[in-house]
Scaffold this active site. Structure first.
Site, short mmCIF file in Angstrom:
data_model
loop_
_atom_site.label_atom_id
_atom_site.label_comp_id
_atom_site.label_asym_id
_atom_site.label_seq_id
_atom_site.Cartn_x
_atom_site.Cartn_y
_atom_site.Cartn_z
N GLY A 1 0.80 -1.24 0.00
CA GLY A 1 0.00 0.00 0.00
C GLY A 1 0.83 1.27 0.00
N GLY B 1 2.51 3.54 1.57
CA GLY B 1 3.07 3.72 2.91
C GLY B 1 3.59 5.13 3.12
NE ARG B 2 8.74 6.05 0.25
CZ ARG B 2 9.99 6.18 0.05
NH1 ARG B 2 10.64 7.12 0.66
NH2 ARG B 2 10.63 5.36 -0.75
N GLY C 1 6.89 6.89 6.65
CA GLY C 1 6.07 7.63 5.69
C GLY C 1 6.76 8.83 5.07
CG ASP D 1 5.26 -3.32 -4.66
OD1 ASP D 1 5.85 -4.34 -5.06
OD2 ASP D 1 5.83 -2.45 -3.97
P1 AMP Z 1 9.18 0.62 -2.76
O1 AMP Z 1 10.19 -0.46 -2.74
O2 AMP Z 1 9.75 2.00 -2.57
O3 AMP Z 1 8.27 0.55 -3.92
O4 AMP Z 1 8.28 0.43 -1.45
C1 AMP Z 1 7.64 -0.76 -1.11
C2 AMP Z 1 6.60 -0.50 -0.06
O5 AMP Z 1 7.19 0.06 1.10
C3 AMP Z 1 5.49 0.45 -0.48
O6 AMP Z 1 4.30 -0.01 0.05
C4 AMP Z 1 5.91 1.76 0.15
O7 AMP Z 1 4.83 2.59 0.38
C5 AMP Z 1 6.57 1.28 1.44
N1 AMP Z 1 7.57 2.25 1.91
C6 AMP Z 1 8.78 2.51 1.41
N2 AMP Z 1 9.42 3.46 2.10
C7 AMP Z 1 8.57 3.83 3.11
C8 AMP Z 1 8.63 4.78 4.16
N3 AMP Z 1 9.67 5.57 4.36
N4 AMP Z 1 7.55 4.86 4.99
C9 AMP Z 1 6.47 4.09 4.81
N5 AMP Z 1 6.37 3.18 3.84
C10 AMP Z 1 7.39 3.04 2.99
MG MG Z 2 6.73 1.20 -4.61
#
Ligand code: AMP
Ligand code: MG
Length: 518
Positions: A100, A102-103, A135, A269
């Site tokens: 989801g 997350g940020r 986030g 994702d």
């Molecule tokens: P990504 O690898 O950047 O696509 O992130 C994978 C998942 O981790 C996604 O659901 C992001 O929203 C979550 N995510 C990555 N960095 C953060 C963060 N600093 N705070 C909250 N969620 C995060």
């Molecule tokens: Mg992502």
């Protein structure tokens, strides 16, 4: 700033009934309402005026206090309700469950010039999907996403866009190399824009939870709003929908291969259902042409997301989407047919793309061999992809070929006679192959220069902009932004950016090594 606000997403899709912004599993909902976090000392560093004008925002308005508050999450636009989306995903080959936004926090939809845009903040605080993280986003990754998404757009590659880059004024703790040495960095927020941020994972999460009712609601919404030419939802339209997602995914990846872009984290994702390049994390641009290269240190061992594997991973991800859509189609054969077609189309489109990079527009039975031979030769010694292909448009004859590409070698002085003779023999074949082409060399050059960019966002270039920005100098962000608006044009005043990666950047963190710690 008066925007034409719409709410097709939140109005037509099921919302999380719990309004509390706490970390949890969210079921039977496509999104949860969540407001951005207020920040200490927001400062807008850069605005994409091209993107602003697409949304109906004037240059004057982007300089206002109100704009600053909106794009840093310090004020919510009147009569809008920000939200975060629920999705799951396969990460590095394994089902990871709920992920989801997350940020990322979606602000609103804007309709302008018959286009419906979704505007979201990245790094604006926690949501129910933040899991164990904060986030937030840091300056370095935000500069990289901001510059690269606009650069992709100007390269003509389907992508999410960026409207603004800002500092939050808050500090964020990050362990860049995951080696137990966390440090505070400047927090930043990018305003991202796309016609949709829906990912494969948005559909997978419902299938994984056997929530077929909401899966169907989401697919029907997607077809109605983004694939309306397919007609009313039915089993046949679902198959056509999957076919089109497959085609768009392949088209996007062929573009990446053409310009030497390595996404770095092709988890499901991070796969847009519209075939947009999305989520610029530890991505990178090829310098030396190398099918085995990945910028992502987190993936260093298996190199799952290496340059040469991106087309395969696109297919693997489409298999996951096919599995997710199966419950509403209930038939394997048509899904398999689409996946098989991807393989056939890939072979054909990949060859066409490589031929266009060489200025070949007719057909010859040895074309595949000529390409394979080129790819092998390019990997004999470190050879800069961008400089090689750009130089090739000035090709005149086999004898001078090797000299023509001299600038693309990282260590010209140590090139062996054997390597040189392999190049000579490839240039010989290329010269012969050009004989059956009909264009003049001027016409050929003109066409080649529209597919072989002169300027790309090399990893060290972003890093220089980041280092300067960290010290409060934002001029390089603007210089690179201006440069990358015309990646295919000769820009004599920026000639210094048509150069190989300098040696200092070879093993520097941020230049050749990037982690997911953003
Ligand atoms: P990504 O690898 O950047 O696509 O992130 C994978 C998942 O981790 C996604 O659901 C992001 O929203 C979550 N995510 C990555 N960095 C953060 C963060 N600093 N705070 C909250 N969620 C995060
Ligand atoms: Mg992502």
């Amino acid at each position: 700033m008066k925007l034409q606000i719409k709410d097709t997403f939140t109005k037509n899709l099921p919302a999380d009934k719990i309004l509390e912004n706490s970390r949890r599993q969210v079921t039977e909902a496509v999104f949860s309402f969540a407001n951005p976090k207020k920040t200490k000392a927001p400062k807008v560093l850069h605005v994409s005026q091209e993107m602003a004008s697409e949304l109906g925002i004037s240059e004057e308005e982007t300089k206002s206090e109100f704009f600053k508050k909106i794009v840093t999450g310090n004020e919510v636009y009147p009569n809008t309700k920000p939200f975060a989306m629920c999705y799951g995903g396969h990460q590095f080959g394994n089902w990871a469950g709920q992920l989801g936004d997350g940020r990322a926090i979606n602000l609103f939809e804007v309709e302008h010039k018959q286009k419906n845009w979704k505007v979201q903040l990245k790094g604006a605080g926690e949501t129910p999907y933040s899991r164990t993280a904060d986030g937030l986003a840091v300056l370095r990754s935000s500069v990289r996403e901001y510059l690269c998404s606009e650069a992709m757009y100007h390269l003509g590659i389907p992508t999410t866009r960026a409207l603004s880059l800002s500092l939050s004024g808050d500090d964020v703790l990050r362990d860049v190399l995951y080696d137990g040495n966390p440090a505070y960095e400047k927090g930043a927020i990018v305003t991202r824009v796309a016609t949709s941020f829906l990912r494969f994972g948005n559909y997978e999460i419902f299938a994984a939870r056997k929530d077929i009712k909401n899966l169907k609601i989401l697919v029907d919404y997607t077809i109605h709003h983004h694939f309306s030419h397919l007609g009313n939802p039915s089993k046949e339209t679902y198959i056509q929908f999957f076919k089109e997602v497959s085609e768009r995914t392949l088209a996007m990846i062929i573009h990446w291969q053409r310009v030497g872009f390595v996404h770095g984290v092709m988890n499901t994702d991070n796969m847009s259902v519209l075939g947009l390049t999305i989520d610029f994390g530890p991505y990178g641009w090829l310098e030396g042409f190398d099918f085995g290269w990945t910028p992502n240190t987190t993936d260093r061992q298996h190199k799952r997301y290496r340059y040469g594997n991106q087309p395969n991973i696109g297919l693997w991800n489409l298999y996951q989407l096919a599995n997710a859509l199966y419950p509403i189609i209930q038939e394997v054969a048509p899904l398999e047919a689409v996946l098989n077609q991807y393989k056939i189309d890939f072979e054909q489109q990949s060859l066409e793309m490589m031929k266009s990079k060489l200025g070949l527009y007719t057909s010859d039975e040895n074309d595949t061999k000529l390409m394979q031979n080129l790819e092998d030769t390019l990997q004999l010694v470190e050879t800069d992809m961008t400089i090689f292909f750009r130089s090739l448009s000035n090709f005149t004859d086999a004898e001078s070929g090797f000299q023509l590409i001299k600038k693309s070698f990282y260590d010209f002085d140590t090139i062996s006679d054997e390597v040189k003779s392999q190049w000579d023999s490839w240039f010989q074949k290329y010269a012969e192959r050009l004989q059956i082409e009909r264009l003049s060399s001027e016409e050929r050059k003109e066409k080649m220069d529209t597919v072989n960019p002169k300027y790309v966002l090399r990893n060290y270039m972003s890093q220089l902009a980041i280092d300067a920005a960290d010290k409060g100098d934002y001029s390089l962000i603007d210089e690179l932004y201006q440069l990358l608006k015309k990646p295919y044009s000769e820009q004599p005043k920026y000639e210094k950016w048509f150069a190989k990666r300098p040696e200092w950047a070879r093993n520097k963190v941020g230049c050749s090594m990037l982690s997911c710690s953003s």
